[in-house]
Write a protein that holds these residues in place. Structure first.
Motif, PDB file in Angstrom:
ATOM      1  N   GLY A  20      49.418  31.083  45.641  1.00  0.00           N
ATOM      2  CA  GLY A  20      49.166  30.569  44.303  1.00  0.00           C
ATOM      3  C   GLY A  20      47.689  30.573  43.947  1.00  0.00           C
ATOM      4  O   GLY A  20      47.307  30.937  42.833  1.00  0.00           O
ATOM      5  N   VAL A  21      46.854  30.183  44.892  1.00  0.00           N
ATOM      6  CA  VAL A  21      45.406  30.210  44.654  1.00  0.00           C
ATOM      7  C   VAL A  21      44.943  31.633  44.379  1.00  0.00           C
ATOM      8  O   VAL A  21      44.181  31.886  43.440  1.00  0.00           O
ATOM      9  CB  VAL A  21      44.647  29.604  45.863  1.00  0.00           C
ATOM     10  N   LEU A  22      45.408  32.575  45.172  1.00  0.00           N
ATOM     11  CA  LEU A  22      44.994  33.964  44.985  1.00  0.00           C
ATOM     12  C   LEU A  22      45.518  34.516  43.666  1.00  0.00           C
ATOM     13  O   LEU A  22      44.836  35.284  42.987  1.00  0.00           O
ATOM     14  CB  LEU A  22      45.468  34.818  46.160  1.00  0.00           C
ATOM     15  N   TYR A  23      46.726  34.128  43.284  1.00  0.00           N
ATOM     16  CA  TYR A  23      47.299  34.593  42.019  1.00  0.00           C
ATOM     17  C   TYR A  23      46.503  34.054  40.826  1.00  0.00           C
ATOM     18  O   TYR A  23      46.188  34.787  39.890  1.00  0.00           O
ATOM     19  CB  TYR A  23      48.764  34.176  41.918  1.00  0.00           C
ATOM     20  N   PHE A  24      46.182  32.771  40.869  1.00  0.00           N
ATOM     21  CA  PHE A  24      45.464  32.180  39.751  1.00  0.00           C
ATOM     22  C   PHE A  24      44.001  32.595  39.701  1.00  0.00           C
ATOM     23  O   PHE A  24      43.346  32.434  38.675  1.00  0.00           O
ATOM     24  CB  PHE A  24      45.594  30.657  39.758  1.00  0.00           C
ATOM     25  N   ARG A  25      43.476  33.109  40.801  1.00  0.00           N
ATOM     26  CA  ARG A  25      42.114  33.671  40.805  1.00  0.00           C
ATOM     27  C   ARG A  25      42.099  35.095  40.276  1.00  0.00           C
ATOM     28  O   ARG A  25      41.059  35.714  40.201  1.00  0.00           O
ATOM     29  CB  ARG A  25      41.522  33.650  42.212  1.00  0.00           C
ATOM     30  N   ARG A  26      43.286  35.620  39.962  1.00  0.00           N
ATOM     31  CA  ARG A  26      43.442  36.961  39.394  1.00  0.00           C
ATOM     32  C   ARG A  26      42.846  38.050  40.289  1.00  0.00           C
ATOM     33  O   ARG A  26      42.248  39.000  39.817  1.00  0.00           O
ATOM     34  CB  ARG A  26      42.790  37.055  38.011  1.00  0.00           C
ATOM     35  N   LEU A  27      43.025  37.897  41.590  1.00  0.00           N
ATOM     36  CA  LEU A  27      42.574  38.922  42.517  1.00  0.00           C
ATOM     37  C   LEU A  27      43.569  40.069  42.546  1.00  0.00           C
ATOM     38  O   LEU A  27      44.772  39.865  42.389  1.00  0.00           O
ATOM     39  CB  LEU A  27      42.434  38.345  43.925  1.00  0.00           C
ATOM     40  N   THR A  28      43.078  41.261  42.762  1.00  0.00           N
ATOM     41  CA  THR A  28      43.981  42.390  42.935  1.00  0.00           C
ATOM     42  C   THR A  28      44.705  42.232  44.264  1.00  0.00           C
ATOM     43  O   THR A  28      44.286  41.457  45.128  1.00  0.00           O
ATOM     44  CB  THR A  28      43.204  43.717  42.924  1.00  0.00           C
ATOM     45  N   PHE A  29      45.782  42.973  44.434  1.00  0.00           N
ATOM     46  CA  PHE A  29      46.581  42.835  45.654  1.00  0.00           C
ATOM     47  C   PHE A  29      45.754  43.137  46.898  1.00  0.00           C
ATOM     48  O   PHE A  29      45.811  42.410  47.885  1.00  0.00           O
ATOM     49  CB  PHE A  29      47.803  43.756  45.590  1.00  0.00           C
ATOM     50  N   GLY A  30      44.959  44.201  46.849  1.00  0.00           N
ATOM     51  CA  GLY A  30      44.145  44.575  48.006  1.00  0.00           C
ATOM     52  C   GLY A  30      43.117  43.520  48.359  1.00  0.00           C
ATOM     53  O   GLY A  30      42.931  43.178  49.529  1.00  0.00           O
ATOM     54  N   ARG A  31      42.430  42.980  47.341  1.00  0.00           N
ATOM     55  CA  ARG A  31      41.436  41.934  47.610  1.00  0.00           C
ATOM     56  C   ARG A  31      42.096  40.646  48.075  1.00  0.00           C
ATOM     57  O   ARG A  31      41.544  39.913  48.888  1.00  0.00           O
ATOM     58  CB  ARG A  31      40.602  41.682  46.361  1.00  0.00           C
ATOM     59  N   ALA A  32      43.290  40.358  47.564  1.00  0.00           N
ATOM     60  CA  ALA A  32      44.001  39.143  47.981  1.00  0.00           C
ATOM     61  C   ALA A  32      44.397  39.228  49.450  1.00  0.00           C
ATOM     62  O   ALA A  32      44.208  38.270  50.204  1.00  0.00           O
ATOM     63  CB  ALA A  32      45.231  38.932  47.109  1.00  0.00           C
ATOM     64  N   ILE A  33      44.940  40.380  49.848  1.00  0.00           N
ATOM     65  CA  ILE A  33      45.317  40.538  51.257  1.00  0.00           C
ATOM     66  C   ILE A  33      44.085  40.507  52.151  1.00  0.00           C
ATOM     67  O   ILE A  33      44.088  39.898  53.225  1.00  0.00           O
ATOM     68  CB  ILE A  33      46.116  41.852  51.448  1.00  0.00           C
ATOM     69  N   GLU A  34      43.007  41.133  51.708  1.00  0.00           N
ATOM     70  CA  GLU A  34      41.767  41.133  52.478  1.00  0.00           C
ATOM     71  C   GLU A  34      41.221  39.718  52.660  1.00  0.00           C
ATOM     72  O   GLU A  34      40.722  39.357  53.723  1.00  0.00           O
ATOM     73  CB  GLU A  34      40.729  41.995  51.759  1.00  0.00           C
TER      74      GLU A  34
END
Length: 92
Positions: A20-34
């Motif tokens: 949820g934090v990563l989603y609301f920070r609007r990170l791309t999938f690659g940056r979120a996984i990283e």
């Protein structure tokens, strides 16, 4: 089959706050996984260690302390990711 469903539910409870934090920070999938894969591994290991410790201490409500451990470790991981994604990227 019941055990598999319980494990999936506990993993969702554990990992959903950080997702949820990563989603609301609007990170791309690659940056979120990283940003999150090390935190997710640490969350799973910490949850397992705390549940085993509670079992060894003979706590009386295994379902309760397992769910509480997953929820609190998940929230702690989300707070860590939130503070980590607030910092500027070192290359920018």
């Amino acid at each position: 089959m019941f055990a598999a469903v319980v494990i999936v539910v506990l993993l969702v409870v554990l990992l959903a706050p950080s997702c949820g934090v990563l989603y609301f920070r609007r990170l791309t999938f690659g940056r979120a996984i990283e940003a999150a894969w090390r935190v997710w591994i640490a969350q799973v290991i910490t949850s397992i260690a705390l549940v085993v410790l509670a079992d060894r201490l003979r706590f009386t409500n295994p379902a309760g302390y397992t769910l509480a451990t997953c929820l609190l470790v998940g929230l702690a991981g989300a707070l860590f990711l939130r503070s980590r994604t607030n910092r500027p990227h070192p290359t920018s």
